[in-house]
Design a protein around this motif. Structure first.
Motif, PDB file in Angstrom:
ATOM      1  N   ASN A 130       3.804 -36.998  20.315  1.00 49.08           N
ATOM      2  CA  ASN A 130       3.958 -36.926  21.606  1.00 49.08           C
ATOM      3  C   ASN A 130       2.346 -36.643  22.901  1.00 49.08           C
ATOM      4  N   SER A 145       9.667 -33.810  19.786  1.00 49.51           N
ATOM      5  CA  SER A 145      10.623 -34.442  19.177  1.00 49.51           C
ATOM      6  C   SER A 145      10.547 -34.311  17.810  1.00 49.51           C
ATOM      7  N   SER A 185       1.617 -33.290  21.290  1.00 46.73           N
ATOM      8  CA  SER A 185       1.188 -33.129  22.545  1.00 46.73           C
ATOM      9  C   SER A 185      -0.562 -32.443  22.871  1.00 46.73           C
ATOM     10  N   ALA A 201      13.177 -36.003  23.454  1.00 45.32           N
ATOM     11  CA  ALA A 201      12.587 -36.114  24.362  1.00 45.32           C
ATOM     12  C   ALA A 201      11.164 -35.884  23.874  1.00 45.32           C
ATOM     13  N   HIS A 202       9.743 -34.552  24.853  1.00 42.84           N
ATOM     14  CA  HIS A 202       8.480 -34.828  24.395  1.00 42.84           C
ATOM     15  C   HIS A 202       8.554 -33.830  23.314  1.00 42.84           C
ATOM     16  N   GLY A 259       8.677 -40.120  21.443  1.00 41.73           N
ATOM     17  CA  GLY A 259       9.901 -39.775  22.240  1.00 41.73           C
ATOM     18  C   GLY A 259      10.598 -40.354  22.833  1.00 41.73           C
ATOM     19  N   LYS A 308      11.721 -31.015  30.892  1.00 44.93           N
ATOM     20  CA  LYS A 308      10.820 -32.168  30.371  1.00 44.93           C
ATOM     21  C   LYS A 308      11.076 -32.170  28.478  1.00 44.93           C
ATOM     22  N   THR A 365      16.192 -33.290  25.616  1.00 42.22           N
ATOM     23  CA  THR A 365      17.250 -33.933  26.636  1.00 42.22           C
ATOM     24  C   THR A 365      18.816 -33.417  26.738  1.00 42.22           C
ATOM     25  N   SER A 373       4.556 -37.482  27.123  1.00 45.04           N
ATOM     26  CA  SER A 373       3.464 -38.384  27.020  1.00 45.04           C
ATOM     27  C   SER A 373       4.709 -39.825  26.537  1.00 45.04           C
ATOM     28  N   HIS A 412      12.769 -40.482  25.073  1.00 42.95           N
ATOM     29  CA  HIS A 412      12.592 -40.516  26.656  1.00 42.95           C
ATOM     30  C   HIS A 412      11.905 -39.266  27.360  1.00 42.95           C
ATOM     31  N   ASP A 413      10.699 -39.410  26.588  1.00 45.27           N
ATOM     32  CA  ASP A 413       9.288 -38.139  26.655  1.00 45.27           C
ATOM     33  C   ASP A 413       8.577 -38.344  27.816  1.00 45.27           C
TER      34      ASP A 413
END
Ligand code: MLT
Length: 265
Positions: free
Chosen positions: A122, A246, A98, A243-244, A213, A158, A161, A219, A215-216
């Motif tokens: 991500n 990962s 990120s 999710a984010h 990811g 975020k 998950t 991103s 379910h991110d």
């Protein structure tokens, strides 16, 4: 956590964790975390690689920069300084998640450190929309009025998950709560003013692994796959059920992918 090492850059402390031996790998953390978020990877990559995880200014033990001087470029400068201190002779593999990915793009643009390969996890290669800029400005206001903890509340949903479980969520939250107000406001300035990574994509000529990811929400995988397609010869991997964050939610999958990629270089 391992003992933090310190490097002094322009009169300010920059801290980092360092483990292992072998080809060097630099880990660049997300917002609003620190090198702590790499706890799993510091353990597993260190078996084969010299693994350094930097704290960006204002995070971990690194001193914050004045808010308006806190930029993605300044974060890249801190990361490069640590890398050169640890090993100035070999090319580095850089793994950024990120915000760490934004810094990695900036390192590609700056060409101050010889890079061996990139892992972009991500992260995003497009600039914020006006709604996203607006949300950052609101976050700055909230941090000024309510304090740094407001960011953890906003961002935690975020990061992981619902399947990640309570213990993991609590730990991620405790990492976020370690960040002080100066660090958070500095990083928000860096995020608001970040350069457009898009022009750098065509100039990436080193092996690159892009990790998304499933379910991110920050991103999104489709966006990541689109920028991966613009990096010649890059590999793209989507981690199922992440999710984010990962690298933390799905640490074994993340580490296996990174190790496989780095070992085949
Ligand atoms: C991060 O995880 O580093 C941030 O969410 C990045 C961003 O807000 O653009």
């Amino acid at each position: 956590m391992d003992k933090l090492h310190t490097h002094v850059l322009n009169g300010r402390n920059v801290t980092y964790q360092l483990r292992g031996s072998g080809p060097p790998v630099l880990l660049l953390h997300a917002f609003p975390f620190s090198s702590r978020m790499w706890v799993g990877q510091l353990g597993s990559l260190a078996m084969k690689f010299t693994t350094a995880a930097v704290d960006f200014p204002g995070f971990g033990g690194s001193q914050a920069l004045p808010e308006k001087s806190s930029t993605i470029e300044a974060f890249a400068e801190a990361a490069e300084a640590v890398a050169k201190k640890v090993n100035a002779n070999e090319p580095w593999s850089v793994c950024g998640l990120s915000m760490g990915g934004y810094v990695a793009f900036e390192m590609v643009r700056r060409k101050k450190l010889t890079l061996r390969s990139l892992v972009l996890a991500n992260t995003r290669a497009v600039l914020d929309t006006s709604a996203q800029r607006e949300a950052r400005l609101l976050m700055i206001e909230k941090v000024r009025t309510e304090g740094a903890a407001a960011v953890a509340e906003l961002m935690l949903p975020k990061m992981l998950t619902p399947a990640a479980g309570r213990a993991r969520r609590d730990r991620a939250k405790s990492w976020m709560l370690e960040a002080g107000q100066a660090g958070i406001l500095g990083a928000l300035n860096a995020l608001l003013t970040r350069p457009d990574p898009e022009p750098a994509l065509a100039h990436i000529h080193i092996p690159t692994l892009v990790i998304a990811g499933e379910h991110d929400p920050i991103s999104p995988p489709a966006e990541m796959q689109a920028f991966a397609a613009k990096i010649q010869g890059s590999q793209y991997l989507q981690i199922h059920g992440a999710a984010h964050l990962s690298n933390y939610e799905k640490a074994p999958e993340f580490e296996n992918a990174v190790k496989r990629f780095l070992t085949q270089l």
